[in-house]
Design a protein around this motif. Sequence first.
Motif, PDB file in Angstrom:
ATOM      1  N   VAL A  60       6.744   3.231   7.786  1.00 40.84           N
ATOM      2  CA  VAL A  60       6.595   4.651   7.454  1.00 40.84           C
ATOM      3  C   VAL A  60       6.824   4.869   5.961  1.00 40.84           C
ATOM      4  N   PHE A  61       6.204   5.898   5.450  1.00 37.98           N
ATOM      5  CA  PHE A  61       6.402   6.310   4.059  1.00 37.98           C
ATOM      6  C   PHE A  61       6.949   7.723   4.033  1.00 37.98           C
ATOM      7  N   PRO A  62       8.196   7.908   3.609  1.00 39.21           N
ATOM      8  CA  PRO A  62       8.685   9.274   3.461  1.00 39.21           C
ATOM      9  C   PRO A  62       8.103   9.867   2.169  1.00 39.21           C
ATOM     10  N   THR A 108      -7.228  10.394   7.101  1.00 38.08           N
ATOM     11  CA  THR A 108      -6.029  10.003   6.354  1.00 38.08           C
ATOM     12  C   THR A 108      -4.835  10.071   7.301  1.00 38.08           C
ATOM     13  N   LEU A 109      -3.719   9.480   6.863  1.00 37.45           N
ATOM     14  CA  LEU A 109      -2.562   9.365   7.756  1.00 37.45           C
ATOM     15  C   LEU A 109      -2.083  10.725   8.240  1.00 37.45           C
ATOM     16  N   GLN A 110      -2.262  11.743   7.401  1.00 41.86           N
ATOM     17  CA  GLN A 110      -1.766  13.069   7.773  1.00 41.86           C
ATOM     18  C   GLN A 110      -2.643  13.746   8.819  1.00 41.86           C
ATOM     19  N   THR A 133       3.269   7.719   9.054  1.00 41.12           N
ATOM     20  CA  THR A 133       3.304   6.391   9.653  1.00 41.12           C
ATOM     21  C   THR A 133       2.059   5.638   9.224  1.00 41.12           C
ATOM     22  N   ALA A 134       2.245   4.581   8.434  1.00 44.11           N
ATOM     23  CA  ALA A 134       1.098   3.835   7.907  1.00 44.11           C
ATOM     24  C   ALA A 134       0.575   2.842   8.939  1.00 44.11           C
ATOM     25  N   ILE A 135       1.478   2.134   9.607  1.00 43.28           N
ATOM     26  CA  ILE A 135       1.049   1.265  10.714  1.00 43.28           C
ATOM     27  C   ILE A 135       2.005   1.455  11.882  1.00 43.28           C
ATOM     28  N   ILE A 161       7.214  -4.230   1.326  1.00 43.85           N
ATOM     29  CA  ILE A 161       6.565  -2.924   1.394  1.00 43.85           C
ATOM     30  C   ILE A 161       6.925  -2.125   0.148  1.00 43.85           C
ATOM     31  N   SER A 162       5.915  -1.536  -0.491  1.00 42.22           N
ATOM     32  CA  SER A 162       6.216  -0.822  -1.729  1.00 42.22           C
ATOM     33  C   SER A 162       6.953   0.476  -1.421  1.00 42.22           C
ATOM     34  N   LYS A 163       7.881   0.790  -2.311  1.00 41.52           N
ATOM     35  CA  LYS A 163       8.705   1.979  -2.117  1.00 41.52           C
ATOM     36  C   LYS A 163       7.832   3.224  -2.157  1.00 41.52           C
ATOM     37  N   PRO A 164       8.184   4.262  -1.464  1.00 39.49           N
ATOM     38  CA  PRO A 164       9.393   4.451  -0.650  1.00 39.49           C
ATOM     39  C   PRO A 164       9.238   3.986   0.798  1.00 39.49           C
ATOM     40  N   GLY A 221     -10.994  -4.080   8.902  1.00 47.48           N
ATOM     41  CA  GLY A 221     -10.899  -2.630   9.025  1.00 47.48           C
ATOM     42  C   GLY A 221     -11.262  -2.007   7.700  1.00 47.48           C
ATOM     43  N   GLU A 222     -11.596  -0.697   7.766  1.00 49.60           N
ATOM     44  CA  GLU A 222     -11.964   0.002   6.544  1.00 49.60           C
ATOM     45  C   GLU A 222     -10.757   0.133   5.621  1.00 49.60           C
ATOM     46  N   SER A 223     -11.029   0.466   4.384  1.00 48.30           N
ATOM     47  CA  SER A 223      -9.962   0.684   3.415  1.00 48.30           C
ATOM     48  C   SER A 223      -9.030   1.788   3.916  1.00 48.30           C
ATOM     49  N   GLY A 224      -7.731   1.533   3.860  1.00 46.40           N
ATOM     50  CA  GLY A 224      -6.755   2.510   4.319  1.00 46.40           C
ATOM     51  C   GLY A 224      -6.339   2.325   5.767  1.00 46.40           C
ATOM     52  N   ALA A 225      -6.886   1.302   6.436  1.00 45.76           N
ATOM     53  CA  ALA A 225      -6.573   1.089   7.853  1.00 45.76           C
ATOM     54  C   ALA A 225      -5.148   0.584   8.062  1.00 45.76           C
ATOM     55  N   GLY A 226      -4.538   0.024   7.017  1.00 48.03           N
ATOM     56  CA  GLY A 226      -3.175  -0.481   7.150  1.00 48.03           C
ATOM     57  C   GLY A 226      -3.089  -1.998   7.073  1.00 48.03           C
ATOM     58  N   LYS A 227      -4.141  -2.638   6.630  1.00 49.85           N
ATOM     59  CA  LYS A 227      -4.155  -4.108   6.565  1.00 49.85           C
ATOM     60  C   LYS A 227      -3.132  -4.635   5.553  1.00 49.85           C
ATOM     61  N   SER A 228      -3.184  -4.101   4.335  1.00 50.27           N
ATOM     62  CA  SER A 228      -2.260  -4.591   3.304  1.00 50.27           C
ATOM     63  C   SER A 228      -0.814  -4.275   3.663  1.00 50.27           C
ATOM     64  N   VAL A 229      -0.587  -3.084   4.170  1.00 50.10           N
ATOM     65  CA  VAL A 229       0.777  -2.718   4.547  1.00 50.10           C
ATOM     66  C   VAL A 229       1.310  -3.691   5.592  1.00 50.10           C
ATOM     67  N   SER A 230       0.469  -4.062   6.562  1.00 45.91           N
ATOM     68  CA  SER A 230       0.893  -5.038   7.572  1.00 45.91           C
ATOM     69  C   SER A 230       1.265  -6.358   6.927  1.00 45.91           C
TER      70      SER A 230
HETATM   71  N1  LIG Z   1       3.036   3.065  -1.656  1.00 42.94           N
HETATM   72  C1  LIG Z   1       2.495   3.878  -0.738  1.00 42.94           C
HETATM   73  N2  LIG Z   1       2.867   5.173  -0.672  1.00 42.94           N
HETATM   74  C2  LIG Z   1       2.329   5.984   0.239  1.00 42.94           C
HETATM   75  N3  LIG Z   1       1.428   5.635   1.148  1.00 42.94           N
HETATM   76  C3  LIG Z   1       1.003   4.362   1.144  1.00 42.94           C
HETATM   77  C4  LIG Z   1       1.510   3.419   0.194  1.00 42.94           C
HETATM   78  N4  LIG Z   1       0.908   2.226   0.426  1.00 42.94           N
HETATM   79  C5  LIG Z   1       0.073   2.433   1.464  1.00 42.94           C
HETATM   80  N5  LIG Z   1       0.128   3.701   1.899  1.00 42.94           N
HETATM   81  C6  LIG Z   1      -0.635   4.284   3.017  1.00 42.94           C
HETATM   82  O1  LIG Z   1      -0.780   3.328   4.021  1.00 42.94           O
HETATM   83  C7  LIG Z   1      -2.106   3.316   4.512  1.00 42.94           C
HETATM   84  C8  LIG Z   1      -2.595   1.924   4.656  1.00 42.94           C
HETATM   85  O2  LIG Z   1      -2.759   1.361   3.378  1.00 42.94           O
HETATM   86  P1  LIG Z   1      -3.238  -0.142   3.181  1.00 42.94           P
HETATM   87  O3  LIG Z   1      -2.479  -1.031   4.090  1.00 42.94           O
HETATM   88  O4  LIG Z   1      -3.142  -0.435   1.738  1.00 42.94           O
HETATM   89  O5  LIG Z   1      -4.760  -0.086   3.602  1.00 42.94           O
HETATM   90  P2  LIG Z   1      -5.805  -1.276   3.596  1.00 42.94           P
HETATM   91  O6  LIG Z   1      -6.188  -1.483   5.006  1.00 42.94           O
HETATM   92  O7  LIG Z   1      -6.960  -0.774   2.795  1.00 42.94           O
HETATM   93  O8  LIG Z   1      -5.153  -2.472   2.980  1.00 42.94           O
HETATM   94  C9  LIG Z   1      -2.960   4.101   3.528  1.00 42.94           C
HETATM   95  O9  LIG Z   1      -3.575   5.158   4.220  1.00 42.94           O
HETATM   96  C10 LIG Z   1      -2.021   4.650   2.520  1.00 42.94           C
HETATM   97  O10 LIG Z   1      -2.138   6.038   2.477  1.00 42.94           O
END
Ligand SMILES: Nc1ncnc2c1ncn2[C@@H]1O[C@H](COP(=O)(O)OP(=O)(O)O)[C@@H](O)[C@H]1O
Lengths: 325, 320
Positions: B12-14, B276-278, B21-23, B57-60, B40-49
């Motif tokens: 989650v990102f506060p 978008t996540l919101q 909730t990103a993933i 995980i990048s702050k916050p 998955g498309e850009s923003g799907a949560g791949k990098s965050v996973s």
């Molecule tokens: N540092 C951050 N702060 C806020 N939201 C983030 C941050 N990093 C990622 N997110 C959110 O998490 C979601 C997934 O991002 P990401 O994993 O980078 O997508 P992708 O699948 O393109 O790699 C995005 O919708 C983004 O809004």
Amino acid sequence: MFAFLVRRLGQAVIVMLVISILSFSIQDELGDPLRELVGQSVSEAVRNELREEMGLNDPFLVQYWRFLRNAVQGDLGTSYFFKRPALEVIMDKLPATIDLVVAATFWILAFSIPVGVFAAIRPNHLFSKLAMGFSIVGISVPVFLTAIFLIYLFAVELGWLPSYGRGDTLIMFGDWETSLMTIDGLTHLLLPSISLASVILPLFVRIIRSEMMEVLESEYVKFAWAKGLKKRRIWMLHAFKNTLLPVITVGGVQLGIMVSYTILTETVFQWPGMGFMFLEAINRVDTPLIVAYLIVVGLIFVITNTVVDIIYGLVNPTVKLTGQQ
Amino acid sequence: MPLLSVNNLEVVFPLRTGLVTAIKDVSFDLEQGERIGIVGESGAGKSVSAFAILNLISKPGYLAAGSILFNGRDLASLGEEEMRQIRGNEISMIFQDPMMTLNPVLTIGTQMEETILAHKNMSRQEARKISVAKLKAVQIPSTETRLTQYPHELSGGMRQRVVIAIALLSDPAIIIADEPTTALDVTIQAEILELLLNLCNDFDVGLILITHDLGVVSEVTQRILVMYAGRIIEQGPTHQVIARPMHPYTQGLLGALPEKTRPGQRLNQIPGVMPTLQEIPAGCPFHNRCNQIQAVCKVDLPILGGTGSRAVACHFPLNR
Ligand SMILES: Nc1ncnc2c1ncn2[C@@H]1O[C@H](COP(=O)(O)OP(=O)(O)O)[C@@H](O)[C@H]1O
Ligand code: SF4
Ligand SMILES: [Mg+2]
């Protein structure tokens, strides 16, 4: 390196030419030099004769050319007040100003780097927030106010530190007089150097902090974390070395600007440097001394900038000092 | 027991606007030497996973739930120093843009040697030898001079080879490659991909390949996970999923591939964009773009489930 220096030298010559034209042309605006030399009592005919003799009736370019020819040979004219070569007068005052600038630079580097780096790494720490708050105050309060406040507190109220003069000095390298080598000299230097640093130090803290925070967000710093490096190495090498580049650029200019702040600081503390001398020269309409001061300060600027460029080139591998591709 | 077992990850990102909730409920296993793809498309949560696995995980943002079992240890509960010893040592990462990944003011040699020295107790000379060997493994010519060069002296393709060599330095068990070819010239994408594939084979390294390109995944991986709006919505053996996608979204992605389209025909883009996540809708997150939608889809969230090696999160899966 050689090509770089040659190019830099060429630029420096141009800059110095511009400075010399500017400082030379303000001479006319400063009033009639004859009045300073001979006073009111001399008759108009004698004045005209003197004027002709001194070449003051020649066209501007002829006068400038004469000035330039002399300047290149180290002759910047003779001070009306001291009746000595202007450059000699300035050289007498230069060591005191250098002491002040060196001490202020020391404060700036010794405090801005650790504070700026810490504030970037721990932006939410109470210390960081306090430092940021203070830095705003520091930047906004003018140097002379800080100076007067410091004198009031430490010299007048507490009586801990002297409020004027250089104190004991030591002669080094033949005829270089410095306050940095005696305890008494250093105590005299304390308040003036802190005042001089008071604006630029907080500015440096803020620059270092904001640049470093940006670098910490970069992909290569993320990659450094992913490589499993220790955090000290990531902060102090990977992030800080990249932070230095913009800091050197901005900071170098600021250190140059500090020379102009010495006028205020030296005046408030009666510090016998060339800033104080400059203000007196203006009061006495000592034109040759004023012009000579401007040219020396211009030279200091050019030298500082060159040194900053060299340091920048040493830190940044994409700049080639060798001048080859 | 699988080498890596990721269970119910939630990140989650506060943000100022509230908690997002990103993933959520991201679970998958990776066997020794296995290669899986996350698409998955850009923003799907791949990098965050991916970053969540290494606790980067990048702050916050932070890991709100889940476990990451690696060799039986839960990475989510490790201390900072223990985690550091895993990163770049047992699990390495390759980033997307080689122009940004390497530090511009440090030589290639420094950036390689420090990685080894961060994990192993050895001399600089020994670390240098390993660096040279790995540069050879990624087929970089004149390795010795490379070590003294700075990143800007290398082309994009060369830099990505260096990044791959860095990932290999400590003979990791797993490499996570986050869109490793996306930023590269089309002509060298295939080259880098093949190199990565061969290296993983030769050194028996497990690979988690993240991409938005199904074509890339089909060439390299044995299994794929499809992500949408922070969740895994389909998974299974790569050739099966591509031949017979069960989720309408996967089918849409496949239909949008240029090679599936006859010349002159328009690409079959999925209508609309990923929310978008919101603004993820209630029910199935995909329902406002789905051509199979029925009433229940707007109300009930489909849970990932299935038989055998395949799983899908859809009330009305295709190709059953
Ligand atoms: N540092 C951050 N702060 C806020 N939201 C983030 C941050 N990093 C990622 N997110 C959110 O998490 C979601 C997934 O991002 P990401 O994993 O980078 O997508 P992708 O699948 O393109 O790699 C995005 O919708 C983004 O809004
Ligand atoms: S659950 Fe319904 S809306 Fe979602 S993908 Fe399946 S059919 Fe489409
Ligand atoms: Mg991504």
